[in-house]
Design a protein around this motif. Structure first.
Motif, mmCIF file in Angstrom:
data_model
loop_
_atom_site.group_PDB
_atom_site.id
_atom_site.type_symbol
_atom_site.label_atom_id
_atom_site.label_comp_id
_atom_site.label_asym_id
_atom_site.label_seq_id
_atom_site.Cartn_x
_atom_site.Cartn_y
_atom_site.Cartn_z
ATOM 1 N N TYR A 182 0.844 -1.197 0.000
ATOM 2 C CA TYR A 182 0.000 0.000 0.000
ATOM 3 C C TYR A 182 0.880 1.248 0.000
ATOM 4 N N SER A 183 0.365 2.323 -0.580
ATOM 5 C CA SER A 183 1.180 3.530 -0.723
ATOM 6 C C SER A 183 0.847 4.607 0.296
ATOM 7 N N SER A 184 -0.318 4.525 0.940
ATOM 8 C CA SER A 184 -0.713 5.598 1.857
ATOM 9 C C SER A 184 -1.489 5.058 3.050
ATOM 10 N N LEU A 185 -1.299 5.715 4.182
ATOM 11 C CA LEU A 185 -1.968 5.329 5.425
ATOM 12 C C LEU A 185 -2.503 6.570 6.120
ATOM 13 N N HIS B 38 8.847 0.741 7.132
ATOM 14 C CA HIS B 38 8.486 0.603 5.716
ATOM 15 C C HIS B 38 8.839 1.904 5.008
ATOM 16 N N THR B 39 9.745 1.816 4.043
ATOM 17 C CA THR B 39 10.383 3.014 3.508
ATOM 18 C C THR B 39 9.569 3.751 2.448
ATOM 19 N N ASP B 40 8.555 3.118 1.859
ATOM 20 C CA ASP B 40 7.871 3.729 0.717
ATOM 21 C C ASP B 40 6.509 4.334 1.035
ATOM 22 N N ILE B 41 5.934 4.010 2.171
ATOM 23 C CA ILE B 41 4.579 4.453 2.471
ATOM 24 C C ILE B 41 4.560 5.899 2.970
ATOM 25 N N GLN B 42 3.517 6.626 2.602
ATOM 26 C CA GLN B 42 3.288 7.989 3.078
ATOM 27 C C GLN B 42 2.142 7.960 4.091
ATOM 28 N N CYS B 43 2.299 8.671 5.193
ATOM 29 C CA CYS B 43 1.313 8.616 6.275
ATOM 30 C C CYS B 43 0.739 9.998 6.590
ATOM 31 N N THR B 44 -0.510 9.991 7.035
ATOM 32 C CA THR B 44 -1.182 11.202 7.504
ATOM 33 C C THR B 44 -1.752 10.937 8.886
ATOM 34 N N TYR C 37 12.058 12.515 14.644
ATOM 35 C CA TYR C 37 12.437 11.254 14.003
ATOM 36 C C TYR C 37 12.840 11.454 12.542
ATOM 37 N N GLY C 38 12.920 12.703 12.102
ATOM 38 C CA GLY C 38 13.339 12.996 10.740
ATOM 39 C C GLY C 38 12.352 12.527 9.680
ATOM 40 N N LEU C 39 11.061 12.555 10.005
ATOM 41 C CA LEU C 39 10.051 11.996 9.100
ATOM 42 C C LEU C 39 9.040 13.028 8.593
ATOM 43 N N LYS C 40 9.367 14.294 8.685
ATOM 44 C CA LYS C 40 8.394 15.326 8.279
ATOM 45 C C LYS C 40 8.094 15.283 6.784
ATOM 46 N N ASP C 41 8.973 14.674 5.976
ATOM 47 C CA ASP C 41 8.715 14.561 4.540
ATOM 48 C C ASP C 41 7.805 13.389 4.202
ATOM 49 N N ARG C 42 7.603 12.488 5.159
ATOM 50 C CA ARG C 42 6.772 11.313 4.890
ATOM 51 C C ARG C 42 5.501 11.262 5.728
ATOM 52 N N ILE C 43 5.439 12.083 6.772
ATOM 53 C CA ILE C 43 4.250 12.117 7.624
ATOM 54 C C ILE C 43 3.740 13.545 7.702
ATOM 55 N N GLN C 44 2.494 13.744 7.363
ATOM 56 C CA GLN C 44 1.883 15.054 7.528
ATOM 57 C C GLN C 44 0.809 14.990 8.607
ATOM 58 N N PHE C 45 0.650 16.087 9.323
ATOM 59 C CA PHE C 45 -0.443 16.195 10.282
ATOM 60 C C PHE C 45 -1.556 16.997 9.630
ATOM 61 N N MET C 46 -2.756 16.456 9.632
ATOM 62 C CA MET C 46 -3.906 17.159 9.074
ATOM 63 C C MET C 46 -4.920 17.392 10.190
ATOM 64 N N PRO C 47 -5.187 18.649 10.529
ATOM 65 C CA PRO C 47 -6.146 18.926 11.600
ATOM 66 C C PRO C 47 -7.581 18.671 11.150
ATOM 67 N N GLY C 48 -8.378 18.138 12.054
ATOM 68 C CA GLY C 48 -9.774 17.894 11.735
ATOM 69 C C GLY C 48 -10.468 17.112 12.829
ATOM 70 N N ASP C 49 -11.783 17.026 12.713
ATOM 71 C CA ASP C 49 -12.641 16.303 13.652
ATOM 72 C C ASP C 49 -13.270 15.149 12.900
ATOM 73 N N ASP D 98 -15.809 16.213 10.066
ATOM 74 C CA ASP D 98 -15.138 16.488 8.801
ATOM 75 C C ASP D 98 -15.005 15.235 7.941
ATOM 76 N N GLU D 99 -14.827 15.462 6.639
ATOM 77 C CA GLU D 99 -14.520 14.353 5.738
ATOM 78 C C GLU D 99 -13.136 13.810 6.060
ATOM 79 N N LEU D 100 -12.964 12.514 5.906
ATOM 80 C CA LEU D 100 -11.662 11.906 6.152
ATOM 81 C C LEU D 100 -10.797 12.006 4.901
ATOM 82 N N PRO D 101 -9.502 12.274 5.066
ATOM 83 C CA PRO D 101 -8.585 12.267 3.915
ATOM 84 C C PRO D 101 -8.526 10.874 3.282
ATOM 85 N N LYS D 102 -8.306 10.840 1.978
ATOM 86 C CA LYS D 102 -8.228 9.570 1.263
ATOM 87 C C LYS D 102 -6.930 8.843 1.599
ATOM 88 N N ALA D 103 -6.996 7.517 1.678
ATOM 89 C CA ALA D 103 -5.812 6.698 1.913
ATOM 90 C C ALA D 103 -6.134 5.248 1.598
#
Length: 358
Positions: free
Chosen positions: A191-194, A212-218, A236-248, A252-257
């Motif tokens: 899988y490519s996104s979580l 897992h080196t290839d997956i992108q996380c939110t 942990y040096g992971l800001k390029d692979r993990i984003q924080f998305m604020p929401g309830d 709110d609608e959930l981000p796609k993954a």
């Protein structure tokens, strides 16, 4: 004759019985509080660099208790397996047991004492009201007498950075072993996104990305948590692979993954809330997508997972009508939402990942 035989059998039976289990559980709060006090005083962190005598510990704690009672406390922890000791009384030196050194020294990366800090500071006193909770069905935490209910507890929590950090530490602490086990046992490489819904400070996303080196996380959670999460993710040096998305996630609608995960989220709702959230998750996931819930899934016969059953009672204390559940419950709810199949992935101790495939 029958009466005599019955009396004889009763006497024999009584000779085989022991009240040790009754006493161990009934007075179990003694042992619990001895450990929680040690966590509160940061005893295991204090012993991290090396052994200390009881007098050294008493001095570092600025304790005015008698040295005899300090011995009693420390030797209780020895008898429970949390400390090791060489010598006796005035000649004794104390050190951490291997597991407490790894998990309860605040200066070590395996620290999971946050949940025990919260247990000592909050849950211990709230559980004294379990009797009332069982009679009234009402929560017994800080929002007990608040007309806004449990959610007002969280709004107050988010206004206090110290308490919010303690809560984040507790949530991360109780799940550390489970998140590591999940990262090792499930093949995320397909899988490519979580998306981690209610992901707090990003601890699950961090563990998945470390393994897992290839997956992108939110990580998706309420806005006040964002600075805590970003700080931890960056450490942990992971800001390029993990984003924080604020929401309830209620509003709110959930981000796609490709994968949507919830850790200790679903059990905090009543059945109606569980079904509504599962329906939202199903609509968000693509075909072939995966939903995971990481919780203390109760065995279907409801006989073995004592911690899961106690956690469900904790949801009564915290939320009133919320509860933990079995895999059969999960299968029923996810089937109603439209998922095709489910499986159970055992993790650490009483915790499992219940997994549903779309």
């Amino acid at each position: 004759m029958n009466t005599e035989l019955t009396a004889e059998k009763t006497t024999q039976l009584k000779g085989q019985l022991t009240p040790s289990k009754i006493m161990q559980v009934g007075m179990g709060f003694w042992a619990s509080k001895a450990l929680l006090s040690a966590v509160h005083f940061e005893l295991f962190t204090l012993l991290g660099p090396g052994p200390l005598s009881a007098h050294d510990i008493q001095e570092k704690l600025s304790s005015k208790a008698s040295i005899r009672h300090i011995y009693d406390w420390l030797d209780t922890l020895v008898s429970l397996g949390f400390l090791e000791r060489k010598g006796l009384l005035d000649q004794a030196v104390y050190s951490n047991a291997e597991d407490t050194d790894f998990f309860l020294d605040m200066k070590k990366p395996g620290y999971m004492g946050g949940i025990l800090e919260m247990a000592n500071n909050r849950l211990y006193k709230h559980w004294m009201n379990l009797d009332e909770a069982l009679l009234t069905g009402q929560q017994q935490n800080e929002s007990k007498d608040d007309p806004h209910g449990n959610m007002d507890f969280f709004s107050k929590l988010y206004q206090d950075p110290g308490k919010l950090q303690e809560f984040m530490n507790a949530m991360s602490g109780i799940q550390t072993g489970n998140f590591i086990a999940l990262s090792n046992k499930f093949n995320f490489d397909n899988y490519s996104s979580l998306l981690d819904v209610g992901g707090a400070d990003g601890w699950l996303s961090i563990q998945v990305c470390l393994h897992h080196t290839d997956i992108q996380c939110t990580t998706f959670d309420l806005p006040p948590i964002e600075p805590l999460a970003k700080k931890k993710i960056e450490s942990y040096g992971l800001k390029d692979r993990i984003q924080f998305m604020p929401g309830d996630f209620f509003k709110d609608e959930l981000p796609k993954a490709d994968i949507i995960v919830m850790g200790n989220i679903l059990h905090g709702m009543n059945e109606e809330g569980k079904l509504q959230l599962l329906d939202k998750v199903f609509k968000t996931l693509p075909d072939g997508g995966v939903f995971m819930t990481v919780e203390n899934i109760i065995d279907n016969e409801r006989r073995q997972n004592t911690f899961g059953l106690l956690m469900s009672l904790n949801m009564l204390i915290e939320n009133g009508d919320a509860f933990d559940y079995t895999l059969d419950d999960f299968k029923n709810w996810t089937s109603r939402a439209g998922f095709k199949r489910v499986e159970l992935l055992p993790l650490s101790g009483p915790t499992s990942a219940a997994i549903a495939y779309k």
